[in-house]
Design a protein around this motif. Structure first.
Motif, PDB file in Angstrom:
ATOM      1  N   GLY A  57     -29.932   9.097 -14.136  1.00 46.37           N
ATOM      2  CA  GLY A  57     -29.398   8.501 -12.312  1.00 46.37           C
ATOM      3  C   GLY A  57     -28.705   8.947 -11.827  1.00 46.37           C
ATOM      4  N   ILE A  58     -28.024   8.631 -10.416  1.00 48.13           N
ATOM      5  CA  ILE A  58     -27.384   9.305  -9.664  1.00 48.13           C
ATOM      6  C   ILE A  58     -26.297   9.309  -9.731  1.00 48.13           C
ATOM      7  N   CYS A  59     -25.763   7.580 -10.265  1.00 49.19           N
ATOM      8  CA  CYS A  59     -24.487   7.795 -10.588  1.00 49.19           C
ATOM      9  C   CYS A  59     -23.753   8.209 -11.982  1.00 49.19           C
ATOM     10  N   SER A  60     -25.486   9.217 -12.894  1.00 51.85           N
ATOM     11  CA  SER A  60     -24.497  10.215 -13.709  1.00 51.85           C
ATOM     12  C   SER A  60     -24.079  11.586 -13.598  1.00 51.85           C
ATOM     13  N   GLU A  61     -22.638  11.475 -14.330  1.00 51.62           N
ATOM     14  CA  GLU A  61     -21.991  12.768 -14.370  1.00 51.62           C
ATOM     15  C   GLU A  61     -23.015  13.967 -13.995  1.00 51.62           C
ATOM     16  N   TYR A  62     -24.265  14.248 -15.616  1.00 52.62           N
ATOM     17  CA  TYR A  62     -24.535  15.544 -14.999  1.00 52.62           C
ATOM     18  C   TYR A  62     -25.382  15.331 -13.792  1.00 52.62           C
ATOM     19  N   TYR A  63     -26.525  13.935 -13.124  1.00 54.61           N
ATOM     20  CA  TYR A  63     -27.071  14.171 -11.645  1.00 54.61           C
ATOM     21  C   TYR A  63     -26.882  15.645 -11.165  1.00 54.61           C
ATOM     22  N   PRO A  64     -25.650  15.349 -10.881  1.00 56.69           N
ATOM     23  CA  PRO A  64     -25.264  16.913  -9.862  1.00 56.69           C
ATOM     24  C   PRO A  64     -25.689  18.763 -10.214  1.00 56.69           C
ATOM     25  N   GLU A  65     -25.529  18.715 -11.076  1.00 61.18           N
ATOM     26  CA  GLU A  65     -26.068  19.762 -11.906  1.00 61.18           C
ATOM     27  C   GLU A  65     -27.177  20.316 -12.581  1.00 61.18           C
ATOM     28  N   LEU A  66     -28.147  18.703 -12.439  1.00 66.84           N
ATOM     29  CA  LEU A  66     -29.236  19.126 -12.670  1.00 66.84           C
ATOM     30  C   LEU A  66     -29.831  18.724 -11.468  1.00 66.84           C
TER      31      LEU A  66
END
Length: 93
Positions: A57-66
């Motif tokens: 999800g957009i709130c995940s810390e991994y979202y921007p890099e993915l």
């Protein structure tokens, strides 16, 4: 955070930051309000019986890099399609 990934020109293979297994990074569409891409990583199950999905999800810390990886590979696929179209157009009489 550095996420391991591979791109073969068609599929994006990613080592899932949640479960640690390799899988395909896919888009599950876009959110209607913010037009943000919804991402998921599809894994084959341990017994190769079904497909399991980890949603990012957009709130995940991994979202921007993915998202950066997804957009970079999407652009590369589009450039490849454009080159193929130009070659076909040049070959036509």
């Amino acid at each position: 955070m550095n996420i391991e990934w591979k791109f073969n020109g068609i599929t994006i293979q990613v080592k899932c930051p949640r479960c640690g297994r390799w899988g395909k990074l896919i888009s599950k569409g876009r959110k209607s309000i913010s037009n943000e891409v919804k991402l998921a990583i599809k894994h084959e199950s341990e017994r190769s019986v079904s497909i399991e999905t980890c949603s990012i999800g957009i709130c995940s810390e991994y979202y921007p890099e993915l998202l950066k990886i997804y957009e970079e590979c999407r652009k590369a696929r589009e450039r490849k399609r454009q080159r193929k179209r130009k070659i076909i157009q040049l070959a036509e009489p």
